[in-house]
Scaffold this motif. Structure first.
Motif, PDB file in Angstrom:
ATOM      1  N   LEU A  85       0.816  -1.221   0.000  1.00 51.27           N
ATOM      2  CA  LEU A  85       0.000   0.000   0.000  1.00 51.27           C
ATOM      3  C   LEU A  85       0.847   1.267   0.000  1.00 51.27           C
ATOM      4  CD1 LEU A  85      -2.760  -1.275   2.381  1.00 51.27           C
ATOM      5  CD2 LEU A  85      -3.145  -0.450   0.055  1.00 51.27           C
ATOM      6  N   GLY A  86       2.146   1.111   0.099  1.00 54.32           N
ATOM      7  CA  GLY A  86       3.053   2.237  -0.016  1.00 54.32           C
ATOM      8  C   GLY A  86       3.565   2.431  -1.432  1.00 54.32           C
ATOM      9  N   SER A  87       2.964   1.737  -2.384  1.00 58.90           N
ATOM     10  CA  SER A  87       3.365   1.842  -3.788  1.00 58.90           C
ATOM     11  C   SER A  87       2.136   1.882  -4.673  1.00 58.90           C
ATOM     12  CB  SER A  87       4.240   0.638  -4.185  1.00 58.90           C
ATOM     13  OG  SER A  87       4.351   0.527  -5.590  1.00 58.90           O
ATOM     14  N   LEU A  88       1.926   2.981  -5.371  1.00 62.00           N
ATOM     15  CA  LEU A  88       0.775   3.088  -6.269  1.00 62.00           C
ATOM     16  C   LEU A  88       0.847   2.040  -7.368  1.00 62.00           C
ATOM     17  CD1 LEU A  88       0.484   6.981  -6.670  1.00 62.00           C
ATOM     18  CD2 LEU A  88      -0.634   5.487  -4.993  1.00 62.00           C
ATOM     19  N   GLU A  89       2.048   1.733  -7.836  1.00 62.46           N
ATOM     20  CA  GLU A  89       2.225   0.713  -8.870  1.00 62.46           C
ATOM     21  C   GLU A  89       1.774  -0.654  -8.362  1.00 62.46           C
ATOM     22  OE1 GLU A  89       5.752  -1.140 -11.754  1.00 62.46           O
ATOM     23  OE2 GLU A  89       6.273   0.153 -10.056  1.00 62.46           O
ATOM     24  N   SER A  90       2.164  -0.989  -7.144  1.00 63.53           N
ATOM     25  CA  SER A  90       1.780  -2.271  -6.557  1.00 63.53           C
ATOM     26  C   SER A  90       0.268  -2.358  -6.361  1.00 63.53           C
ATOM     27  CB  SER A  90       2.495  -2.472  -5.212  1.00 63.53           C
ATOM     28  OG  SER A  90       2.089  -3.673  -4.592  1.00 63.53           O
ATOM     29  N   ILE A  91      -0.338  -1.271  -5.926  1.00 62.57           N
ATOM     30  CA  ILE A  91      -1.790  -1.242  -5.721  1.00 62.57           C
ATOM     31  C   ILE A  91      -2.515  -1.469  -7.042  1.00 62.57           C
ATOM     32  CG2 ILE A  91      -3.748   0.205  -5.049  1.00 62.57           C
ATOM     33  CD1 ILE A  91      -1.744   1.626  -3.106  1.00 62.57           C
ATOM     34  N   ARG A  92      -2.045  -0.827  -8.098  1.00 62.76           N
ATOM     35  CA  ARG A  92      -2.683  -0.993  -9.404  1.00 62.76           C
ATOM     36  C   ARG A  92      -2.539  -2.432  -9.904  1.00 62.76           C
ATOM     37  NH1 ARG A  92      -4.201   3.885 -11.404  1.00 62.76           N
ATOM     38  NH2 ARG A  92      -3.221   5.726 -10.452  1.00 62.76           N
ATOM     39  N   ALA A  93      -1.370  -3.034  -9.678  1.00 59.83           N
ATOM     40  CA  ALA A  93      -1.158  -4.422 -10.090  1.00 59.83           C
ATOM     41  C   ALA A  93      -2.063  -5.359  -9.303  1.00 59.83           C
ATOM     42  CB  ALA A  93       0.300  -4.805  -9.891  1.00 59.83           C
ATOM     43  N   PHE A  94      -2.194  -5.106  -8.011  1.00 61.16           N
ATOM     44  CA  PHE A  94      -3.068  -5.923  -7.168  1.00 61.16           C
ATOM     45  C   PHE A  94      -4.516  -5.823  -7.652  1.00 61.16           C
ATOM     46  CE2 PHE A  94      -6.136  -6.108  -3.700  1.00 61.16           C
ATOM     47  CZ  PHE A  94      -5.842  -7.323  -3.110  1.00 61.16           C
ATOM     48  N   ALA A  95      -4.982  -4.613  -7.866  1.00 62.03           N
ATOM     49  CA  ALA A  95      -6.366  -4.413  -8.293  1.00 62.03           C
ATOM     50  C   ALA A  95      -6.636  -5.085  -9.640  1.00 62.03           C
ATOM     51  CB  ALA A  95      -6.681  -2.921  -8.375  1.00 62.03           C
ATOM     52  N   SER A  96      -5.672  -5.022 -10.534  1.00 62.93           N
ATOM     53  CA  SER A  96      -5.823  -5.659 -11.836  1.00 62.93           C
ATOM     54  C   SER A  96      -5.949  -7.174 -11.690  1.00 62.93           C
ATOM     55  CB  SER A  96      -4.628  -5.314 -12.723  1.00 62.93           C
ATOM     56  OG  SER A  96      -4.710  -5.960 -13.982  1.00 62.93           O
ATOM     57  N   THR A  97      -5.110  -7.752 -10.840  1.00 61.04           N
ATOM     58  CA  THR A  97      -5.160  -9.199 -10.597  1.00 61.04           C
ATOM     59  C   THR A  97      -6.492  -9.610  -9.997  1.00 61.04           C
ATOM     60  OG1 THR A  97      -2.756  -9.347 -10.278  1.00 61.04           O
ATOM     61  CG2 THR A  97      -4.095 -11.106  -9.335  1.00 61.04           C
ATOM     62  N   VAL A  98      -6.951  -8.844  -9.013  1.00 57.43           N
ATOM     63  CA  VAL A  98      -8.215  -9.170  -8.350  1.00 57.43           C
ATOM     64  C   VAL A  98      -9.384  -9.061  -9.331  1.00 57.43           C
ATOM     65  CG1 VAL A  98      -9.868  -8.383  -6.608  1.00 57.43           C
ATOM     66  CG2 VAL A  98      -7.459  -8.605  -6.025  1.00 57.43           C
ATOM     67  N   ARG A  99      -9.401  -8.020 -10.132  1.00 52.20           N
ATOM     68  CA  ARG A  99     -10.505  -7.848 -11.093  1.00 52.20           C
ATOM     69  C   ARG A  99     -10.561  -8.998 -12.090  1.00 52.20           C
ATOM     70  NH1 ARG A  99      -8.813  -2.185 -11.218  1.00 52.20           N
ATOM     71  NH2 ARG A  99      -7.731  -2.682 -13.170  1.00 52.20           N
ATOM     72  N   GLU A 100      -9.401  -9.526 -12.473  1.00 55.17           N
ATOM     73  CA  GLU A 100      -9.361 -10.650 -13.400  1.00 55.17           C
ATOM     74  C   GLU A 100      -9.880 -11.928 -12.739  1.00 55.17           C
ATOM     75  OE1 GLU A 100      -5.435 -11.107 -14.886  1.00 55.17           O
ATOM     76  OE2 GLU A 100      -5.401  -9.170 -15.940  1.00 55.17           O
ATOM     77  N   ARG A 101      -9.501 -12.143 -11.484  1.00 61.30           N
ATOM     78  CA  ARG A 101      -9.871 -13.381 -10.789  1.00 61.30           C
ATOM     79  C   ARG A 101     -11.274 -13.320 -10.189  1.00 61.30           C
ATOM     80  NH1 ARG A 101      -4.505 -14.713  -7.096  1.00 61.30           N
ATOM     81  NH2 ARG A 101      -2.968 -14.818  -8.799  1.00 61.30           N
ATOM     82  N   HIS A 102     -11.690 -12.121  -9.793  1.00 62.20           N
ATOM     83  CA  HIS A 102     -12.957 -11.975  -9.071  1.00 62.20           C
ATOM     84  C   HIS A 102     -13.761 -10.806  -9.654  1.00 62.20           C
ATOM     85  CE1 HIS A 102     -11.446 -14.783  -6.058  1.00 62.20           C
ATOM     86  NE2 HIS A 102     -10.327 -14.078  -6.044  1.00 62.20           N
ATOM     87  N   PRO A 103     -14.589 -11.069 -10.650  1.00 59.32           N
ATOM     88  CA  PRO A 103     -15.399  -9.996 -11.254  1.00 59.32           C
ATOM     89  C   PRO A 103     -16.336  -9.339 -10.248  1.00 59.32           C
ATOM     90  CG  PRO A 103     -15.390 -11.960 -12.633  1.00 59.32           C
ATOM     91  CD  PRO A 103     -14.776 -12.358 -11.333  1.00 59.32           C
ATOM     92  N   VAL A 104     -16.678 -10.084  -9.197  1.00 61.89           N
ATOM     93  CA  VAL A 104     -17.544  -9.551  -8.147  1.00 61.89           C
ATOM     94  C   VAL A 104     -16.791  -9.593  -6.818  1.00 61.89           C
ATOM     95  CG1 VAL A 104     -19.689  -9.843  -6.854  1.00 61.89           C
ATOM     96  CG2 VAL A 104     -19.629 -10.355  -9.307  1.00 61.89           C
ATOM     97  N   VAL A 105     -16.746  -8.456  -6.129  1.00 60.86           N
ATOM     98  CA  VAL A 105     -16.166  -8.375  -4.789  1.00 60.86           C
ATOM     99  C   VAL A 105     -17.261  -7.914  -3.842  1.00 60.86           C
ATOM    100  CG1 VAL A 105     -14.496  -7.192  -3.295  1.00 60.86           C
ATOM    101  CG2 VAL A 105     -13.827  -7.915  -5.597  1.00 60.86           C
ATOM    102  N   ASP A 106     -17.528  -8.702  -2.818  1.00 61.53           N
ATOM    103  CA  ASP A 106     -18.613  -8.378  -1.893  1.00 61.53           C
ATOM    104  C   ASP A 106     -18.179  -7.429  -0.783  1.00 61.53           C
ATOM    105  OD1 ASP A 106     -20.998 -10.365  -2.598  1.00 61.53           O
ATOM    106  OD2 ASP A 106     -19.101 -11.437  -2.859  1.00 61.53           O
ATOM    107  N   VAL A 107     -16.946  -7.592  -0.313  1.00 56.72           N
ATOM    108  CA  VAL A 107     -16.478  -6.762   0.798  1.00 56.72           C
ATOM    109  C   VAL A 107     -15.001  -6.431   0.616  1.00 56.72           C
ATOM    110  CG1 VAL A 107     -16.234  -6.560   3.304  1.00 56.72           C
ATOM    111  CG2 VAL A 107     -18.079  -7.964   2.362  1.00 56.72           C
ATOM    112  N   LEU A 108     -14.664  -5.180   0.842  1.00 54.71           N
ATOM    113  CA  LEU A 108     -13.271  -4.743   0.916  1.00 54.71           C
ATOM    114  C   LEU A 108     -13.025  -4.232   2.336  1.00 54.71           C
ATOM    115  CD1 LEU A 108     -10.473  -3.841  -0.139  1.00 54.71           C
ATOM    116  CD2 LEU A 108     -11.583  -1.727  -0.949  1.00 54.71           C
TER     117      LEU A 108
END
Length: 284
Positions: free
Chosen positions: A63-86
């Motif tokens: 969370l101290g890296s905008l690049e890492s956050i974007r990569a994480f979000a991209s991975t999650v969106r690919e694996r989980h089209p629906v997220v119920d809770v963050l």
């Protein structure tokens, strides 16, 4: 929580790990967002053992890296089209001034700006859920916090306590700003004070500084499991399915500071945060 997908940041220890275990125990698929791959793997194994569930996965996220956050979000969106809770749980306390990879003061950068960006990037999968929820861990410290607009990153006169309180006030302001923007959608946003939890937040991982203080305070701390209770409640309970923009303590709505309800402060922080992370709210 069966057939529901939950993301927990800072899931490798303390309240984050306790939250992960309980949600997995209730049947959720839990994505563990952890900065350290090594500590994350150890936590993943432990969470599986404690919960008795195999519906857990580890995805690196600093969370101290905008690049890492974007990569994480991209991975999650690919694996989980629906997220119920963050569950925006991760947090740091910096005894001395430190900066993130993008030059933000670390407490504001990780505790607020990192979660701000992560949440914006996951709003689409949250909107696809029957009732998406954003749960952000703040603190009673927000009551003494101010947003130091003249120098929010404390380039001069750094103070751990002022920096931490500022970041926790930002958590509340962000929650209220998000709740306002998500009106008319199935997504709610709430935040909470977990209580005084015994974690490693105040310990310098490199030098070990702060351990003596943490040991002394451990006698008045509650357990991570107790600290996770309100997070789990906000993530799962039908009682709060229509509640948004509130601050909770011990499962109950609690009052916030005057600044935390100031609409001008809420909007000013929102637009400032968008500029800092280079991402705008995606909906009209």
């Amino acid at each position: 929580m069966k057939n529901k997908t939950v993301i927990v940041t800072g899931a490798n220890s303390g309240v984050g790990l306790a939250t992960t275990v309980e949600l997995a125990r209730r049947g959720a698929t839990v994505v563990m967002a952890c900065r350290s791959a090594e500590r994350g793997e150890a936590a993943l194994k432990l969470a599986r053992e404690r919960s008795g569930s195999n519906q857990l996965e580890l995805v690196p996220c600093d969370l101290g890296s905008l690049e890492s956050i974007r990569a994480f979000a991209s991975t999650v969106r690919e694996r989980h089209p629906v997220v119920d809770v963050l569950v925006n749980n991760a947090g740091v306390v910096s005894l001395k001034r430190e900066t993130t990879r993008d030059g933000f003061e670390s407490q504001l950068g990780v505790n607020h700006l990192g979660h701000f960006l992560l949440t914006l990037l996951l709003l689409e999968p949250l909107k696809r859920a029957p009732q998406g929820r954003v749960v952000t861990v703040s603190s009673g410290a927000h009551r003494v916090g101010n947003i130091h607009w003249a120098d929010p990153h404390f380039t001069r006169g750094y103070s751990m306590w002022r920096g931490y309180a500022q970041s926790k006030l930002a958590n509340v302001l962000f929650t209220k700003g998000l709740a306002y923007r998500m009106r008319g959608t199935p997504v709610t946003a709430n935040c909470l004070h977990p209580g005084a939890v015994g974690t490693q937040l105040g310990v310098d991982r490199d030098t070990g500084g702060g351990k003596a203080i943490m040991k002394l305070l451990s006698y008045v701390f509650i357990t991570p499991e107790q600290g996770a209770d309100t997070s789990v409640y906000l993530a799962t309970s039908d009682e709060v399915s229509g509640v948004s923009g509130e601050y909770f303590y011990r499962r109950e709505p609690a009052p916030v500071s005057r600044l935390a309800e100031d609409r001008e402060q809420i909007e000013r922080l929102w637009f400032w945060s968008e500029k800092q992370v280079g991402e705008q709210f995606p909906f009209p």
